[in-house]
Design an enzyme around this catalytic site. Sequence first.
Site, PDB file in Angstrom:
ATOM      1  N   GLY A 189       0.805  -1.208   0.000  1.00 34.16           N
ATOM      2  CA  GLY A 189       0.000   0.000   0.000  1.00 34.16           C
ATOM      3  C   GLY A 189       0.844   1.267   0.000  1.00 34.16           C
ATOM      4  O   GLY A 189       2.076   1.242   0.094  1.00 34.16           O
ATOM      5  N   HIS A 190       0.159   2.406  -0.068  1.00 37.56           N
ATOM      6  CA  HIS A 190       0.830   3.703  -0.126  1.00 37.56           C
ATOM      7  C   HIS A 190       1.651   3.950   1.144  1.00 37.56           C
ATOM      8  O   HIS A 190       1.261   3.568   2.241  1.00 37.56           O
ATOM      9  CB  HIS A 190      -0.192   4.820  -0.320  1.00 37.56           C
ATOM     10  CG  HIS A 190      -1.211   4.912   0.776  1.00 37.56           C
ATOM     11  ND1 HIS A 190      -2.326   4.126   0.811  1.00 37.56           N
ATOM     12  CD2 HIS A 190      -1.258   5.689   1.884  1.00 37.56           C
ATOM     13  CE1 HIS A 190      -3.052   4.405   1.883  1.00 37.56           C
ATOM     14  NE2 HIS A 190      -2.421   5.349   2.559  1.00 37.56           N
ATOM     15  N   ASN A 191       2.808   4.557   0.959  1.00 38.61           N
ATOM     16  CA  ASN A 191       3.724   4.968   2.031  1.00 38.61           C
ATOM     17  C   ASN A 191       4.397   3.805   2.737  1.00 38.61           C
ATOM     18  O   ASN A 191       5.127   4.006   3.715  1.00 38.61           O
ATOM     19  CB  ASN A 191       3.016   5.817   3.100  1.00 38.61           C
ATOM     20  CG  ASN A 191       2.359   7.056   2.536  1.00 38.61           C
ATOM     21  OD1 ASN A 191       2.736   7.534   1.468  1.00 38.61           O
ATOM     22  ND2 ASN A 191       1.378   7.574   3.242  1.00 38.61           N
ATOM     23  N   VAL A 192       4.184   2.581   2.297  1.00 44.05           N
ATOM     24  CA  VAL A 192       4.845   1.437   2.926  1.00 44.05           C
ATOM     25  C   VAL A 192       6.353   1.540   2.702  1.00 44.05           C
ATOM     26  O   VAL A 192       6.813   1.955   1.642  1.00 44.05           O
ATOM     27  CB  VAL A 192       4.288   0.114   2.346  1.00 44.05           C
ATOM     28  CG1 VAL A 192       5.216  -1.064   2.659  1.00 44.05           C
ATOM     29  CG2 VAL A 192       2.891  -0.151   2.889  1.00 44.05           C
ATOM     30  N   SER A 225       1.308   2.844   5.031  1.00 45.35           N
ATOM     31  CA  SER A 225       2.151   3.508   6.030  1.00 45.35           C
ATOM     32  C   SER A 225       2.788   2.562   7.039  1.00 45.35           C
ATOM     33  O   SER A 225       3.318   3.017   8.052  1.00 45.35           O
ATOM     34  CB  SER A 225       1.366   4.597   6.770  1.00 45.35           C
ATOM     35  OG  SER A 225       0.925   5.586   5.868  1.00 45.35           O
TER      36      SER A 225
END
Length: 366
Positions: free
Chosen positions: A261-264, A281
């Site tokens: 996912g985003h910001n991982v 995240s």
Amino acid sequence: MAITVRELAQALDARAWGDLDLPVTGAAEPAATDPVGPQGGTIAMAMAPKYAAALKPGSIAILAEGMDPEALGLRAAILAQRPRLLMAGLTRAFDPGPGIAPGIHPTAIVDPSATIGPDAAIGPFVVIGAGVRIGQGARIGPHVSIGRGTAVGDDALIHAGVRIAHGVTAGDRLIVQPGAVIGGDGFSFVTPEESGIEEIRRTLGSRDAIRQQHWTRIHSLGGVEIGDDVEIGANATIDRGTIRATRVGNGTKIDNLVMLGHNVVVGDDCLLCSQVGIAGSSRVGNRVVLAGQVGVNDNIEIGDDVIAGGASKIFTRVPAGRVILGNPAVRMETQMEIQKAMRRLPRFAQQLAKLQEAVTRLLEKG
């Protein structure tokens, strides 16, 4: 392609035995390997004694140190302390690759502002956007698209049908299997008022009122940053970050159908097996192994050297070095005790029922 046993052993830095001038034309399982003739033949991967029974006399094999090639009737053998590591070199030696022709195929569309490194190979129907940089020796398979401003390092291998969006930075020796998507938008939405999800997180399940909600997109302005020697499996997806980049560290290997996912942030030399999902995240340390179907909650941290068994669901922070299993994930030894206790539950229920009956009879008599 054929090389001699001697040449192969030298390339693999392993000890050879027998007729070292025999040509080796490929590799196969022991049962599928025939005795070699004048033109040579395939080498059997009999890397443990349990596989040796299928070897045919007169064949060539890879054996573990301590196995006796003469007793097995072999004509030649390569012996290694760690045969599986030797197998990595062997398969690399005989892998022909995807066969992408050198140069830029006439059907490819390459923006004039893109930079293509020397000795790169661009396959049919590839689309390369403005400001893209492709490193030297990179191979881009058919029907790949690479978005504006993305940089792909040297000696990359991008297989057919991969989609790399704009603003992605990837290091050297990247391998991406067919159908993977890197740099799609993150799954980020917000409601004008507190959403049902936010409410139950705050109240741990209770709800005051249920009302209509409208989701508003939060756009993804961050990119994706990928280190050197990373491999990404077929149909895996890595979302771009919201503000900062989603990151994958050097040497990490990502299996088919993995979702980041985003910001991982994923550290160096991790192994993420098929159907792993890591929510937005979250941070994963170095050398972490997540087995198949492991799920990771959003906004948590997994320490270095953690190993999570298959189908584990991780909802809270995991300290470095821990081995975990289960749903919710706990220490593996704790999960083993839980499973043992669960298997005893039917017997405990029967014993409880008998105790209840005995107590009831005693009360009736009293």
